[in-house]
Motif scaffolding. Structure first.
Motif, PDB file in Angstrom:
ATOM      1  N   ILE A  72       6.636  -9.929   3.549  1.00 34.84           N
ATOM      2  CA  ILE A  72       7.651  -9.663   4.566  1.00 34.84           C
ATOM      3  C   ILE A  72       7.229  -8.508   5.472  1.00 34.84           C
ATOM      4  CG2 ILE A  72      10.044  -8.958   4.949  1.00 34.84           C
ATOM      5  CD1 ILE A  72      10.737 -10.518   2.376  1.00 34.84           C
ATOM      6  N   TYR A  73       6.715  -7.425   4.890  1.00 34.41           N
ATOM      7  CA  TYR A  73       6.301  -6.273   5.693  1.00 34.41           C
ATOM      8  C   TYR A  73       4.804  -6.290   6.037  1.00 34.41           C
ATOM      9  CZ  TYR A  73      10.864  -4.156   5.208  1.00 34.41           C
ATOM     10  OH  TYR A  73      12.207  -3.909   5.283  1.00 34.41           O
ATOM     11  N   HIS A  74       4.118  -7.360   5.688  1.00 33.47           N
ATOM     12  CA  HIS A  74       2.720  -7.591   6.072  1.00 33.47           C
ATOM     13  C   HIS A  74       1.769  -6.483   5.613  1.00 33.47           C
ATOM     14  CE1 HIS A  74       4.306 -10.844   8.464  1.00 33.47           C
ATOM     15  NE2 HIS A  74       5.123  -9.994   9.053  1.00 33.47           N
ATOM     16  N   PHE A  75       1.981  -5.967   4.402  1.00 38.02           N
ATOM     17  CA  PHE A  75       1.084  -4.934   3.889  1.00 38.02           C
ATOM     18  C   PHE A  75      -0.327  -5.471   3.663  1.00 38.02           C
ATOM     19  CE2 PHE A  75       3.257  -0.977   2.082  1.00 38.02           C
ATOM     20  CZ  PHE A  75       4.162  -0.931   3.121  1.00 38.02           C
ATOM     21  N   TYR A  76      -0.454  -6.770   3.432  1.00 38.61           N
ATOM     22  CA  TYR A  76      -1.793  -7.334   3.217  1.00 38.61           C
ATOM     23  C   TYR A  76      -2.675  -7.170   4.453  1.00 38.61           C
ATOM     24  CZ  TYR A  76      -0.455  -9.405  -1.225  1.00 38.61           C
ATOM     25  OH  TYR A  76      -0.048  -9.593  -2.516  1.00 38.61           O
ATOM     26  N   THR A  77      -2.087  -7.189   5.625  1.00 39.08           N
ATOM     27  CA  THR A  77      -2.876  -7.018   6.848  1.00 39.08           C
ATOM     28  C   THR A  77      -2.802  -5.595   7.394  1.00 39.08           C
ATOM     29  OG1 THR A  77      -1.006  -7.841   8.152  1.00 39.08           O
ATOM     30  CG2 THR A  77      -2.722  -9.424   7.556  1.00 39.08           C
ATOM     31  N   ARG A  78      -1.724  -4.879   7.132  1.00 41.36           N
ATOM     32  CA  ARG A  78      -1.566  -3.524   7.659  1.00 41.36           C
ATOM     33  C   ARG A  78      -2.246  -2.466   6.807  1.00 41.36           C
ATOM     34  NH1 ARG A  78       4.784  -3.776   9.369  1.00 41.36           N
ATOM     35  NH2 ARG A  78       4.486  -5.249  11.070  1.00 41.36           N
ATOM     36  N   VAL A  79      -2.259  -2.652   5.493  1.00 40.01           N
ATOM     37  CA  VAL A  79      -2.874  -1.695   4.577  1.00 40.01           C
ATOM     38  C   VAL A  79      -4.079  -2.398   3.953  1.00 40.01           C
ATOM     39  CG1 VAL A  79      -2.495  -0.235   2.549  1.00 40.01           C
ATOM     40  CG2 VAL A  79      -0.604  -0.699   4.116  1.00 40.01           C
ATOM     41  N   TRP A  80      -5.268  -2.006   4.341  1.00 37.00           N
ATOM     42  CA  TRP A  80      -6.469  -2.761   3.973  1.00 37.00           C
ATOM     43  C   TRP A  80      -6.720  -2.795   2.469  1.00 37.00           C
ATOM     44  CZ3 TRP A  80     -10.469  -0.524   1.358  1.00 37.00           C
ATOM     45  CH2 TRP A  80     -10.552   0.868   1.366  1.00 37.00           C
ATOM     46  N   TYR A  81      -6.268  -1.826   1.715  1.00 35.28           N
ATOM     47  CA  TYR A  81      -6.520  -1.768   0.275  1.00 35.28           C
ATOM     48  C   TYR A  81      -5.341  -2.286  -0.558  1.00 35.28           C
ATOM     49  CZ  TYR A  81      -4.060   2.604   1.180  1.00 35.28           C
ATOM     50  OH  TYR A  81      -3.155   3.539   1.609  1.00 35.28           O
ATOM     51  N   PHE A  82      -4.305  -2.812   0.068  1.00 33.90           N
ATOM     52  CA  PHE A  82      -3.125  -3.286  -0.658  1.00 33.90           C
ATOM     53  C   PHE A  82      -3.479  -4.435  -1.607  1.00 33.90           C
ATOM     54  CE2 PHE A  82       0.824  -5.779  -1.036  1.00 33.90           C
ATOM     55  CZ  PHE A  82       1.641  -4.800  -1.568  1.00 33.90           C
ATOM     56  N   ASP A  83      -4.314  -5.363  -1.169  1.00 33.90           N
ATOM     57  CA  ASP A  83      -4.722  -6.485  -2.016  1.00 33.90           C
ATOM     58  C   ASP A  83      -5.493  -5.993  -3.241  1.00 33.90           C
ATOM     59  OD1 ASP A  83      -4.877  -9.328  -2.519  1.00 33.90           O
ATOM     60  OD2 ASP A  83      -7.008  -9.166  -2.029  1.00 33.90           O
ATOM     61  N   ILE A  84      -6.318  -4.992  -3.069  1.00 30.56           N
ATOM     62  CA  ILE A  84      -7.073  -4.427  -4.191  1.00 30.56           C
ATOM     63  C   ILE A  84      -6.120  -3.809  -5.202  1.00 30.56           C
ATOM     64  CG2 ILE A  84      -8.765  -2.662  -4.834  1.00 30.56           C
ATOM     65  CD1 ILE A  84     -10.015  -3.105  -2.023  1.00 30.56           C
ATOM     66  N   ILE A  85      -5.134  -3.067  -4.720  1.00 29.90           N
ATOM     67  CA  ILE A  85      -4.145  -2.445  -5.597  1.00 29.90           C
ATOM     68  C   ILE A  85      -3.372  -3.516  -6.365  1.00 29.90           C
ATOM     69  CG2 ILE A  85      -1.998  -1.122  -5.627  1.00 29.90           C
ATOM     70  CD1 ILE A  85      -3.128   0.491  -3.279  1.00 29.90           C
ATOM     71  N   MET A  86      -2.974  -4.580  -5.679  1.00 29.92           N
ATOM     72  CA  MET A  86      -2.211  -5.640  -6.347  1.00 29.92           C
ATOM     73  C   MET A  86      -3.055  -6.373  -7.390  1.00 29.92           C
ATOM     74  SD  MET A  86       0.936  -5.622  -5.406  1.00 29.92           S
ATOM     75  CE  MET A  86       0.771  -3.862  -5.555  1.00 29.92           C
ATOM     76  N   HIS A  87      -4.344  -6.572  -7.118  1.00 33.46           N
ATOM     77  CA  HIS A  87      -5.210  -7.210  -8.113  1.00 33.46           C
ATOM     78  C   HIS A  87      -5.386  -6.326  -9.343  1.00 33.46           C
ATOM     79  CE1 HIS A  87      -6.641 -11.009  -6.462  1.00 33.46           C
ATOM     80  NE2 HIS A  87      -6.538 -10.452  -5.270  1.00 33.46           N
ATOM     81  N   ILE A  88      -5.568  -5.051  -9.145  1.00 34.56           N
ATOM     82  CA  ILE A  88      -5.700  -4.125 -10.280  1.00 34.56           C
ATOM     83  C   ILE A  88      -4.395  -4.070 -11.065  1.00 34.56           C
ATOM     84  CG2 ILE A  88      -6.011  -1.695 -10.905  1.00 34.56           C
ATOM     85  CD1 ILE A  88      -7.968  -1.523  -8.507  1.00 34.56           C
ATOM     86  N   PHE A  89      -3.282  -3.970 -10.362  1.00 35.64           N
ATOM     87  CA  PHE A  89      -1.973  -3.912 -11.005  1.00 35.64           C
ATOM     88  C   PHE A  89      -1.697  -5.184 -11.799  1.00 35.64           C
ATOM     89  CE2 PHE A  89       2.800  -3.717 -10.632  1.00 35.64           C
ATOM     90  CZ  PHE A  89       2.941  -2.616 -11.456  1.00 35.64           C
ATOM     91  N   SER A  90      -2.034  -6.342 -11.229  1.00 34.68           N
ATOM     92  CA  SER A  90      -1.809  -7.599 -11.948  1.00 34.68           C
ATOM     93  C   SER A  90      -2.713  -7.702 -13.171  1.00 34.68           C
ATOM     94  CB  SER A  90      -2.011  -8.797 -11.025  1.00 34.68           C
ATOM     95  OG  SER A  90      -3.360  -8.927 -10.644  1.00 34.68           O
ATOM     96  N   SER A  91      -3.911  -7.141 -13.104  1.00 35.41           N
ATOM     97  CA  SER A  91      -4.795  -7.151 -14.282  1.00 35.41           C
ATOM     98  C   SER A  91      -4.187  -6.354 -15.425  1.00 35.41           C
ATOM     99  CB  SER A  91      -6.161  -6.571 -13.930  1.00 35.41           C
ATOM    100  OG  SER A  91      -6.830  -7.392 -13.035  1.00 35.41           O
ATOM    101  N   PHE A  92      -3.567  -5.213 -15.109  1.00 36.56           N
ATOM    102  CA  PHE A  92      -2.902  -4.430 -16.144  1.00 36.56           C
ATOM    103  C   PHE A  92      -1.724  -5.202 -16.742  1.00 36.56           C
ATOM    104  CE2 PHE A  92      -4.762  -0.619 -13.971  1.00 36.56           C
ATOM    105  CZ  PHE A  92      -5.590  -0.268 -15.028  1.00 36.56           C
ATOM    106  N   ILE A  93      -0.958  -5.860 -15.900  1.00 43.57           N
ATOM    107  CA  ILE A  93       0.185  -6.631 -16.393  1.00 43.57           C
ATOM    108  C   ILE A  93      -0.294  -7.788 -17.268  1.00 43.57           C
ATOM    109  CG2 ILE A  93       2.091  -8.133 -15.706  1.00 43.57           C
ATOM    110  CD1 ILE A  93       2.421  -6.335 -13.250  1.00 43.57           C
ATOM    111  N   ILE A  94      -1.324  -8.488 -16.825  1.00 47.01           N
ATOM    112  CA  ILE A  94      -1.864  -9.603 -17.616  1.00 47.01           C
ATOM    113  C   ILE A  94      -2.400  -9.095 -18.943  1.00 47.01           C
ATOM    114  CG2 ILE A  94      -3.705 -11.331 -17.701  1.00 47.01           C
ATOM    115  CD1 ILE A  94      -3.323 -11.568 -14.620  1.00 47.01           C
ATOM    116  N   SER A  95      -3.063  -7.953 -18.926  1.00 49.60           N
ATOM    117  CA  SER A  95      -3.577  -7.375 -20.171  1.00 49.60           C
ATOM    118  C   SER A  95      -2.433  -7.009 -21.108  1.00 49.60           C
ATOM    119  CB  SER A  95      -4.408  -6.132 -19.864  1.00 49.60           C
ATOM    120  OG  SER A  95      -5.494  -6.451 -19.057  1.00 49.60           O
ATOM    121  N   TYR A  96      -1.391  -6.437 -20.561  1.00 48.66           N
ATOM    122  CA  TYR A  96      -0.227  -6.060 -21.347  1.00 48.66           C
ATOM    123  C   TYR A  96       0.438  -7.300 -21.958  1.00 48.66           C
ATOM    124  CZ  TYR A  96       3.666  -2.808 -22.316  1.00 48.66           C
ATOM    125  OH  TYR A  96       4.597  -1.997 -22.910  1.00 48.66           O
TER     126      TYR A  96
END
Length: 161
Positions: A72-96
């Motif tokens: 909705i707020y287009h962070f994927y295009t506005r914040v260049w590292y947002f996708d990297i943060i989400m991938h790392i965060f999802s890896s922690f959740i999947i590990s948990y």
């Protein structure tokens, strides 16, 4: 208090859904419906597996971050590292979550436990990247928010890079 936090998070999604319906913004409506579906799946999975409220909270934060902030707020295009943060965060959740899945099998060697958790997280992330590529390719969309990728090629180790 814990229940109130989850209630407020759901209310945020419902608020954005109402705003999307008023504005007839299909992206917002779709992102909110997907968010509500994922929140329902998180609730169902918690009842089946029995993971903690902390894990549930992390899953909610991930869903709200990717859908509300990312779509909705287009962070994927506005914040260049947002996708990297989400991938790392999802890896922690999947590990948990994989740790909670393995609790059902009783005592497991700690090295085997770490190997499984790492492999499971990498597998889920790889399947996600392949699904992003397939959706980009088949539906001519841009899920990766960078560019339309025409093909997946293998990279071999070489002196030229």
């Amino acid at each position: 208090m814990k229940k109130n936090i989850f209630f407020y998070m759901i209310m945020v999604v419902v608020f954005y859904l109402i705003i999307g319906i008023i504005r007839l913004d299909m992206t917002t409506i779709f992102a909110c419906i997907v968010s509500l579906f994922l929140i329902f799946c998180i609730e169902l999975l918690q009842k089946k597996i029995g993971y903690s409220d902390l894990c549930k909270f992390l899953c909610y934060v991930f869903v709200l971050s990717t859908e509300i902030l990312g779509q909705i707020y287009h962070f994927y295009t506005r914040v260049w590292y947002f996708d990297i943060i989400m991938h790392i965060f999802s890896s922690f959740i999947i590990s948990y979550l994989s740790y909670y899945l393995l609790r059902f099998f009783g005592d497991i060697n700690k090295m085997l436990l770490l190997l499984f958790i790492f492999s499971f997280a990498m597998m889920i992330e790889s399947v996600w990247e392949i699904s992003e590529f397939c959706i980009d390719r088949v539906f001519n969309q841009d899920m990766q928010k960078d560019t339309i990728i025409n093909e997946i090629t293998s990279t071999y180790f070489s002196t030229s890079g």
